[in-house]
Design a protein around this motif. Sequence first.
Motif, PDB file in Angstrom:
ATOM      1  N   ALA A   1     -10.803  -2.136   7.116  1.00  0.00           N
ATOM      2  CA  ALA A   1     -10.779  -0.714   6.758  1.00  0.00           C
ATOM      3  C   ALA A   1      -9.692  -0.455   5.716  1.00  0.00           C
ATOM      4  O   ALA A   1      -9.912   0.284   4.741  1.00  0.00           O
ATOM      5  CB  ALA A   1     -10.547   0.142   8.002  1.00  0.00           C
ATOM      6  N   GLY A   2      -8.534  -1.058   5.907  1.00  0.00           N
ATOM      7  CA  GLY A   2      -7.457  -0.928   4.913  1.00  0.00           C
ATOM      8  C   GLY A   2      -7.878  -1.463   3.557  1.00  0.00           C
ATOM      9  O   GLY A   2      -7.572  -0.878   2.516  1.00  0.00           O
ATOM     10  N   LEU A   3      -8.588  -2.576   3.570  1.00  0.00           N
ATOM     11  CA  LEU A   3      -9.083  -3.176   2.322  1.00  0.00           C
ATOM     12  C   LEU A   3     -10.022  -2.209   1.601  1.00  0.00           C
ATOM     13  O   LEU A   3      -9.911  -2.007   0.391  1.00  0.00           O
ATOM     14  CB  LEU A   3      -9.800  -4.481   2.646  1.00  0.00           C
ATOM     15  CG  LEU A   3     -10.446  -5.258   1.508  1.00  0.00           C
ATOM     16  CD1 LEU A   3      -9.385  -5.736   0.513  1.00  0.00           C
ATOM     17  CD2 LEU A   3     -11.217  -6.447   2.058  1.00  0.00           C
TER      18      LEU A   3
ATOM     19  N   ALA B   1      -3.346   6.012   3.278  1.00  0.00           N
ATOM     20  CA  ALA B   1      -4.237   5.792   4.422  1.00  0.00           C
ATOM     21  C   ALA B   1      -4.357   4.302   4.727  1.00  0.00           C
ATOM     22  O   ALA B   1      -4.332   3.895   5.895  1.00  0.00           O
ATOM     23  CB  ALA B   1      -5.609   6.401   4.145  1.00  0.00           C
ATOM     24  N   ALA B   2      -4.451   3.487   3.689  1.00  0.00           N
ATOM     25  CA  ALA B   2      -4.531   2.034   3.883  1.00  0.00           C
ATOM     26  C   ALA B   2      -3.263   1.518   4.550  1.00  0.00           C
ATOM     27  O   ALA B   2      -3.323   0.690   5.464  1.00  0.00           O
ATOM     28  CB  ALA B   2      -4.753   1.335   2.545  1.00  0.00           C
ATOM     29  N   ALA B   3      -2.119   2.001   4.115  1.00  0.00           N
ATOM     30  CA  ALA B   3      -0.849   1.582   4.718  1.00  0.00           C
ATOM     31  C   ALA B   3      -0.801   1.965   6.194  1.00  0.00           C
ATOM     32  O   ALA B   3      -0.393   1.151   7.038  1.00  0.00           O
ATOM     33  CB  ALA B   3       0.326   2.207   3.963  1.00  0.00           C
ATOM     34  N   ALA B   4      -1.233   3.170   6.506  1.00  0.00           N
ATOM     35  CA  ALA B   4      -1.197   3.641   7.896  1.00  0.00           C
ATOM     36  C   ALA B   4      -2.155   2.848   8.781  1.00  0.00           C
ATOM     37  O   ALA B   4      -1.782   2.416   9.887  1.00  0.00           O
ATOM     38  CB  ALA B   4      -1.530   5.134   7.951  1.00  0.00           C
TER      39      ALA B   4
ATOM     40  N   ALA C   1       0.833  -1.210   0.000  1.00  0.00           N
ATOM     41  CA  ALA C   1       0.000   0.000   0.000  1.00  0.00           C
ATOM     42  C   ALA C   1       0.865   1.257   0.000  1.00  0.00           C
ATOM     43  O   ALA C   1       0.566   2.230  -0.698  1.00  0.00           O
ATOM     44  CB  ALA C   1      -0.946  -0.008   1.202  1.00  0.00           C
ATOM     45  N   LEU C   2       1.947   1.218   0.753  1.00  0.00           N
ATOM     46  CA  LEU C   2       2.856   2.359   0.798  1.00  0.00           C
ATOM     47  C   LEU C   2       3.495   2.602  -0.572  1.00  0.00           C
ATOM     48  O   LEU C   2       3.502   3.738  -1.073  1.00  0.00           O
ATOM     49  CB  LEU C   2       3.933   2.120   1.859  1.00  0.00           C
ATOM     50  CG  LEU C   2       4.887   3.276   2.146  1.00  0.00           C
ATOM     51  CD1 LEU C   2       4.129   4.468   2.720  1.00  0.00           C
ATOM     52  CD2 LEU C   2       5.963   2.813   3.120  1.00  0.00           C
ATOM     53  N   VAL C   3       3.991   1.547  -1.196  1.00  0.00           N
ATOM     54  CA  VAL C   3       4.603   1.677  -2.531  1.00  0.00           C
ATOM     55  C   VAL C   3       3.560   2.147  -3.543  1.00  0.00           C
ATOM     56  O   VAL C   3       3.838   3.027  -4.367  1.00  0.00           O
ATOM     57  CB  VAL C   3       5.262   0.349  -2.966  1.00  0.00           C
ATOM     58  CG1 VAL C   3       5.716   0.416  -4.423  1.00  0.00           C
ATOM     59  CG2 VAL C   3       6.435   0.008  -2.058  1.00  0.00           C
TER      60      VAL C   3
ATOM     61  N   ILE D   1     -11.004   1.966  -2.583  1.00  0.00           N
ATOM     62  CA  ILE D   1     -11.293   3.354  -2.989  1.00  0.00           C
ATOM     63  C   ILE D   1     -10.128   3.900  -3.812  1.00  0.00           C
ATOM     64  O   ILE D   1     -10.326   4.573  -4.823  1.00  0.00           O
ATOM     65  CB  ILE D   1     -11.582   4.240  -1.760  1.00  0.00           C
ATOM     66  CG1 ILE D   1     -12.874   3.789  -1.072  1.00  0.00           C
ATOM     67  CG2 ILE D   1     -11.682   5.717  -2.168  1.00  0.00           C
ATOM     68  CD1 ILE D   1     -13.105   4.440   0.285  1.00  0.00           C
ATOM     69  N   GLY D   2      -8.897   3.598  -3.381  1.00  0.00           N
ATOM     70  CA  GLY D   2      -7.735   4.022  -4.150  1.00  0.00           C
ATOM     71  C   GLY D   2      -7.750   3.480  -5.569  1.00  0.00           C
ATOM     72  O   GLY D   2      -7.376   4.184  -6.515  1.00  0.00           O
ATOM     73  N   LEU D   3      -8.191   2.240  -5.713  1.00  0.00           N
ATOM     74  CA  LEU D   3      -8.278   1.659  -7.064  1.00  0.00           C
ATOM     75  C   LEU D   3      -9.238   2.424  -7.958  1.00  0.00           C
ATOM     76  O   LEU D   3      -9.018   2.520  -9.164  1.00  0.00           O
ATOM     77  CB  LEU D   3      -8.737   0.196  -6.969  1.00  0.00           C
ATOM     78  CG  LEU D   3      -7.631  -0.824  -6.807  1.00  0.00           C
ATOM     79  CD1 LEU D   3      -8.183  -2.151  -6.328  1.00  0.00           C
ATOM     80  CD2 LEU D   3      -6.888  -1.004  -8.113  1.00  0.00           C
ATOM     81  N   THR D   4     -10.285   2.983  -7.383  1.00  0.00           N
ATOM     82  CA  THR D   4     -11.239   3.732  -8.201  1.00  0.00           C
ATOM     83  C   THR D   4     -10.660   5.047  -8.696  1.00  0.00           C
ATOM     84  O   THR D   4     -11.156   5.614  -9.672  1.00  0.00           O
ATOM     85  CB  THR D   4     -12.560   4.015  -7.430  1.00  0.00           C
ATOM     86  OG1 THR D   4     -12.287   4.901  -6.347  1.00  0.00           O
ATOM     87  CG2 THR D   4     -13.197   2.728  -6.936  1.00  0.00           C
TER      88      THR D   4
END
Length: 145
Positions: free
Chosen positions: A133-135, A82-85, A65-67, A140-143
Motif C-alpha cells: 500500500a505504501g508503494l 500517507a505512504a510514510a504513515a 517518504a516523510l522527507v 501516486i505521489g510521483l504522479t
Amino acid sequence: MLILALITLVLHGALTGLFYAFSMSVMPGLNAIDPAQAEAAMRSVNRKILNPWLFVVFLGSPLAALVAGFLAGAPAAVWFFAAAAVNFVGSFLVTVAINVPMNNALDAGTMPFKAYSPRWTTWNTVRTVACAAGLVLVGIGLTGL
C-alpha cells in the motif's frame, strides 16, 4: 525532488518484496521440513537479516517518504505522508511489537516453530500488504510531482 521520490519508491518496493518473499516462499519452505530444522534455519535467518542493507530499506522507507512529503508540493505531499504513515504503522510498529518478540521467543526456545510459523507469517503478510500500500501511495505521489 524527483530523485528522492524515486529512491522512496525503490525502498518501498524492496521492503515489500522482502516481506512478500518470506510469506510466499521462505515460510512455506520451512513448514515443509522437520520443525527442529526449520527452527534452526529461522534462527539463522533472523540473525543474518540484521545487517546494514536491511536497516537502509526498513528504516529508509518511511523516512524517505516523510522527507519527500516535506519537500513535495501539494497534492503529492499528502501521498508521500500517507505512504510514510502506512509504512510506519504496518511495517515498523508491527515488526517491533509482534514479529521481533516472536523471533526472540523462537531464539530463546520458548516458542516452538509450529506455534511460531502461522502467527509470524500472518503478521508478516500484514507487513507485506502495508508496504505494498505504501508503494502504491508513493507511486501516486510521483504522479503529482
